[in-house]
Write a protein that holds these residues in place. Sequence first.
Motif, PDB file in Angstrom:
ATOM      1  N   ALA A 211      21.289  17.900  -1.302  1.00  0.00           N
ATOM      2  CA  ALA A 211      20.040  18.499  -0.834  1.00  0.00           C
ATOM      3  C   ALA A 211      20.280  19.359   0.405  1.00  0.00           C
ATOM      4  O   ALA A 211      21.157  19.053   1.214  1.00  0.00           O
ATOM      5  CB  ALA A 211      19.022  17.407  -0.510  1.00  0.00           C
ATOM      6  N   PRO A 212      19.494  20.412   0.569  1.00  0.00           N
ATOM      7  CA  PRO A 212      19.594  21.193   1.804  1.00  0.00           C
ATOM      8  C   PRO A 212      19.024  20.388   2.972  1.00  0.00           C
ATOM      9  O   PRO A 212      18.258  19.441   2.780  1.00  0.00           O
ATOM     10  CB  PRO A 212      18.735  22.425   1.513  1.00  0.00           C
ATOM     11  CG  PRO A 212      17.778  21.983   0.459  1.00  0.00           C
ATOM     12  CD  PRO A 212      18.488  20.935  -0.349  1.00  0.00           C
ATOM     13  N   SER A 213      19.391  20.771   4.173  1.00  0.00           N
ATOM     14  CA  SER A 213      18.875  20.104   5.365  1.00  0.00           C
ATOM     15  C   SER A 213      17.356  20.124   5.346  1.00  0.00           C
ATOM     16  O   SER A 213      16.730  21.116   4.992  1.00  0.00           O
ATOM     17  CB  SER A 213      19.385  20.819   6.619  1.00  0.00           C
ATOM     18  OG  SER A 213      18.840  20.209   7.780  1.00  0.00           O
ATOM     19  N   GLY A 214      16.769  18.988   5.701  1.00  0.00           N
ATOM     20  CA  GLY A 214      15.323  18.897   5.752  1.00  0.00           C
ATOM     21  C   GLY A 214      14.862  17.473   5.528  1.00  0.00           C
ATOM     22  O   GLY A 214      15.646  16.533   5.573  1.00  0.00           O
ATOM     23  N   ILE A 215      13.571  17.346   5.286  1.00  0.00           N
ATOM     24  CA  ILE A 215      12.955  16.044   5.070  1.00  0.00           C
ATOM     25  C   ILE A 215      12.580  15.914   3.610  1.00  0.00           C
ATOM     26  O   ILE A 215      11.975  16.816   3.030  1.00  0.00           O
ATOM     27  CB  ILE A 215      11.704  15.884   5.961  1.00  0.00           C
ATOM     28  CG1 ILE A 215      12.110  15.903   7.442  1.00  0.00           C
ATOM     29  CG2 ILE A 215      10.934  14.623   5.614  1.00  0.00           C
ATOM     30  CD1 ILE A 215      10.961  15.960   8.408  1.00  0.00           C
ATOM     31  N   VAL A 216      12.956  14.775   3.010  1.00  0.00           N
ATOM     32  CA  VAL A 216      12.641  14.490   1.621  1.00  0.00           C
ATOM     33  C   VAL A 216      11.866  13.179   1.584  1.00  0.00           C
ATOM     34  O   VAL A 216      12.331  12.169   2.106  1.00  0.00           O
ATOM     35  CB  VAL A 216      13.923  14.343   0.766  1.00  0.00           C
ATOM     36  CG1 VAL A 216      13.575  13.973  -0.670  1.00  0.00           C
ATOM     37  CG2 VAL A 216      14.754  15.624   0.827  1.00  0.00           C
ATOM     38  N   GLU A 217      10.670  13.202   0.998  1.00  0.00           N
ATOM     39  CA  GLU A 217       9.902  11.969   0.865  1.00  0.00           C
ATOM     40  C   GLU A 217      10.311  11.287  -0.435  1.00  0.00           C
ATOM     41  O   GLU A 217      10.378  11.911  -1.488  1.00  0.00           O
ATOM     42  CB  GLU A 217       8.404  12.237   0.862  1.00  0.00           C
ATOM     43  CG  GLU A 217       7.622  10.936   0.904  1.00  0.00           C
ATOM     44  CD  GLU A 217       6.192  11.104   1.365  1.00  0.00           C
ATOM     45  OE1 GLU A 217       5.314  10.464   0.757  1.00  0.00           O
ATOM     46  OE2 GLU A 217       5.952  11.864   2.316  1.00  0.00           O
ATOM     47  N   VAL A 218      10.593   9.989  -0.320  1.00  0.00           N
ATOM     48  CA  VAL A 218      11.013   9.185  -1.465  1.00  0.00           C
ATOM     49  C   VAL A 218       9.940   8.109  -1.670  1.00  0.00           C
ATOM     50  O   VAL A 218       9.927   7.092  -0.988  1.00  0.00           O
ATOM     51  CB  VAL A 218      12.391   8.542  -1.234  1.00  0.00           C
ATOM     52  CG1 VAL A 218      12.819   7.723  -2.436  1.00  0.00           C
ATOM     53  CG2 VAL A 218      13.432   9.613  -0.896  1.00  0.00           C
ATOM     54  N   ALA A 219       9.026   8.396  -2.581  1.00  0.00           N
ATOM     55  CA  ALA A 219       7.911   7.490  -2.842  1.00  0.00           C
ATOM     56  C   ALA A 219       7.512   7.591  -4.302  1.00  0.00           C
ATOM     57  O   ALA A 219       7.846   8.565  -4.983  1.00  0.00           O
ATOM     58  CB  ALA A 219       6.720   7.825  -1.936  1.00  0.00           C
ATOM     59  N   ASP A 220       6.790   6.573  -4.782  1.00  0.00           N
ATOM     60  CA  ASP A 220       6.276   6.601  -6.140  1.00  0.00           C
ATOM     61  C   ASP A 220       5.424   7.854  -6.314  1.00  0.00           C
ATOM     62  O   ASP A 220       4.705   8.267  -5.392  1.00  0.00           O
ATOM     63  CB  ASP A 220       5.414   5.371  -6.428  1.00  0.00           C
ATOM     64  CG  ASP A 220       6.236   4.100  -6.571  1.00  0.00           C
ATOM     65  OD1 ASP A 220       7.471   4.181  -6.654  1.00  0.00           O
ATOM     66  OD2 ASP A 220       5.623   3.014  -6.577  1.00  0.00           O
ATOM     67  N   ARG A 221       5.475   8.389  -7.505  1.00  0.00           N
ATOM     68  CA  ARG A 221       4.701   9.613  -7.788  1.00  0.00           C
ATOM     69  C   ARG A 221       3.341   9.232  -8.305  1.00  0.00           C
ATOM     70  O   ARG A 221       3.045   8.256  -8.825  1.00  0.00           O
ATOM     71  CB  ARG A 221       5.437  10.451  -8.818  1.00  0.00           C
ATOM     72  CG  ARG A 221       6.710  11.012  -8.218  1.00  0.00           C
ATOM     73  CD  ARG A 221       7.481  11.791  -9.305  1.00  0.00           C
ATOM     74  NE  ARG A 221       8.603  12.498  -8.770  1.00  0.00           N
ATOM     75  CZ  ARG A 221       9.812  11.963  -8.573  1.00  0.00           C
ATOM     76  NH1 ARG A 221      10.037  10.708  -8.837  1.00  0.00           N
ATOM     77  NH2 ARG A 221      10.783  12.698  -8.125  1.00  0.00           N
TER      78      ARG A 221
ATOM     79  N   GLU B 256       0.841  -1.191   0.000  1.00  0.00           N
ATOM     80  CA  GLU B 256       0.000   0.000   0.000  1.00  0.00           C
ATOM     81  C   GLU B 256       0.883   1.251   0.000  1.00  0.00           C
ATOM     82  O   GLU B 256       2.021   1.215   0.458  1.00  0.00           O
ATOM     83  CB  GLU B 256      -0.938  -0.010   1.209  1.00  0.00           C
ATOM     84  CG  GLU B 256      -0.217   0.100   2.550  1.00  0.00           C
ATOM     85  CD  GLU B 256      -1.161   0.063   3.731  1.00  0.00           C
ATOM     86  OE1 GLU B 256      -1.677   1.120   4.108  1.00  0.00           O
ATOM     87  OE2 GLU B 256      -1.367  -1.033   4.266  1.00  0.00           O
ATOM     88  N   PRO B 257       0.384   2.360  -0.530  1.00  0.00           N
ATOM     89  CA  PRO B 257       1.154   3.608  -0.531  1.00  0.00           C
ATOM     90  C   PRO B 257       1.325   4.135   0.902  1.00  0.00           C
ATOM     91  O   PRO B 257       0.504   3.816   1.753  1.00  0.00           O
ATOM     92  CB  PRO B 257       0.303   4.563  -1.358  1.00  0.00           C
ATOM     93  CG  PRO B 257      -0.648   3.701  -2.118  1.00  0.00           C
ATOM     94  CD  PRO B 257      -0.851   2.473  -1.283  1.00  0.00           C
ATOM     95  N   PRO B 258       2.336   4.932   1.128  1.00  0.00           N
ATOM     96  CA  PRO B 258       3.384   5.309   0.194  1.00  0.00           C
ATOM     97  C   PRO B 258       4.336   4.139  -0.041  1.00  0.00           C
ATOM     98  O   PRO B 258       4.625   3.376   0.873  1.00  0.00           O
ATOM     99  CB  PRO B 258       4.095   6.469   0.906  1.00  0.00           C
ATOM    100  CG  PRO B 258       3.889   6.193   2.361  1.00  0.00           C
ATOM    101  CD  PRO B 258       2.540   5.534   2.465  1.00  0.00           C
ATOM    102  N   ARG B 259       4.807   4.028  -1.264  1.00  0.00           N
ATOM    103  CA  ARG B 259       5.694   2.932  -1.630  1.00  0.00           C
ATOM    104  C   ARG B 259       6.697   3.437  -2.659  1.00  0.00           C
ATOM    105  O   ARG B 259       6.470   4.452  -3.314  1.00  0.00           O
ATOM    106  CB  ARG B 259       4.903   1.763  -2.191  1.00  0.00           C
ATOM    107  CG  ARG B 259       4.152   2.107  -3.459  1.00  0.00           C
ATOM    108  CD  ARG B 259       3.352   0.923  -3.985  1.00  0.00           C
ATOM    109  NE  ARG B 259       2.498   1.368  -5.070  1.00  0.00           N
ATOM    110  CZ  ARG B 259       1.167   1.331  -5.038  1.00  0.00           C
ATOM    111  NH1 ARG B 259       0.536   0.824  -3.994  1.00  0.00           N
ATOM    112  NH2 ARG B 259       0.468   1.768  -6.060  1.00  0.00           N
ATOM    113  N   VAL B 260       7.796   2.678  -2.805  1.00  0.00           N
ATOM    114  CA  VAL B 260       8.811   3.008  -3.797  1.00  0.00           C
ATOM    115  C   VAL B 260       9.595   1.751  -4.126  1.00  0.00           C
ATOM    116  O   VAL B 260       9.905   0.944  -3.234  1.00  0.00           O
ATOM    117  CB  VAL B 260       9.740   4.149  -3.315  1.00  0.00           C
ATOM    118  CG1 VAL B 260      10.564   3.744  -2.091  1.00  0.00           C
ATOM    119  CG2 VAL B 260      10.648   4.632  -4.430  1.00  0.00           C
TER     120      VAL B 260
END
Length: 190
Positions: free
Chosen positions: A180-190, A161-165
């Motif tokens: 990347a700058p400091s922070g949170i990056v979500e890595v999931a299927d678009r 189930e999403p989120p998935r990658v």
Amino acid sequence: MRVFVAGATGVIGARLVPLLVAGGHAVAGMTRSPQKAETLRHLGAEPVVCDAFDAPALRAMVVGFWPEAVVNKLTDLPDEPAAISELNARMRREGTRNLLAAAQAAGASRFIAQSVAWPLSGDAGAAVSELERLVLAAGGVVLRYGRLYGPGTYYEGERPEPPRVHVDEAARRTLFALNAPSGIVEVADR
């Protein structure tokens, strides 16, 4: 760039190391298993055998490599998801603290850590929150991966189930975190 990858033989790490090497980076790949050192050498990394819970040894290994970036792919996951216990929560807390301290001692300017893009309850969720807080407080990048699917994951033949990658895409997108700058990056299927 000199990149130290902790958890380099895990499902993402084993895919990330060759991508880093192909990109011209000098890579040290850490595993806690002496049997996996040759695998890391074959992938093009300098093998480092160390336990993330042994803070003095970890510090010595990281400082000895003098990385510009440290990538935290540390996990302690069982072969079956139903068997997940407090071991992974300990890795997220203590392993991350030890690796972050080692990176700071080495003067690494980048710290990237994996997290999850879905809510976890109880102590597992508290451990994720602590990992993210530590990394962000140090000016690092948190990669929140969706549920991994593909070869070597819990979902080899199906999509969760999403989120998935897909695990290969997760490794590819990890490369971008080096800049990347400091922070949170979500890595999931678009």
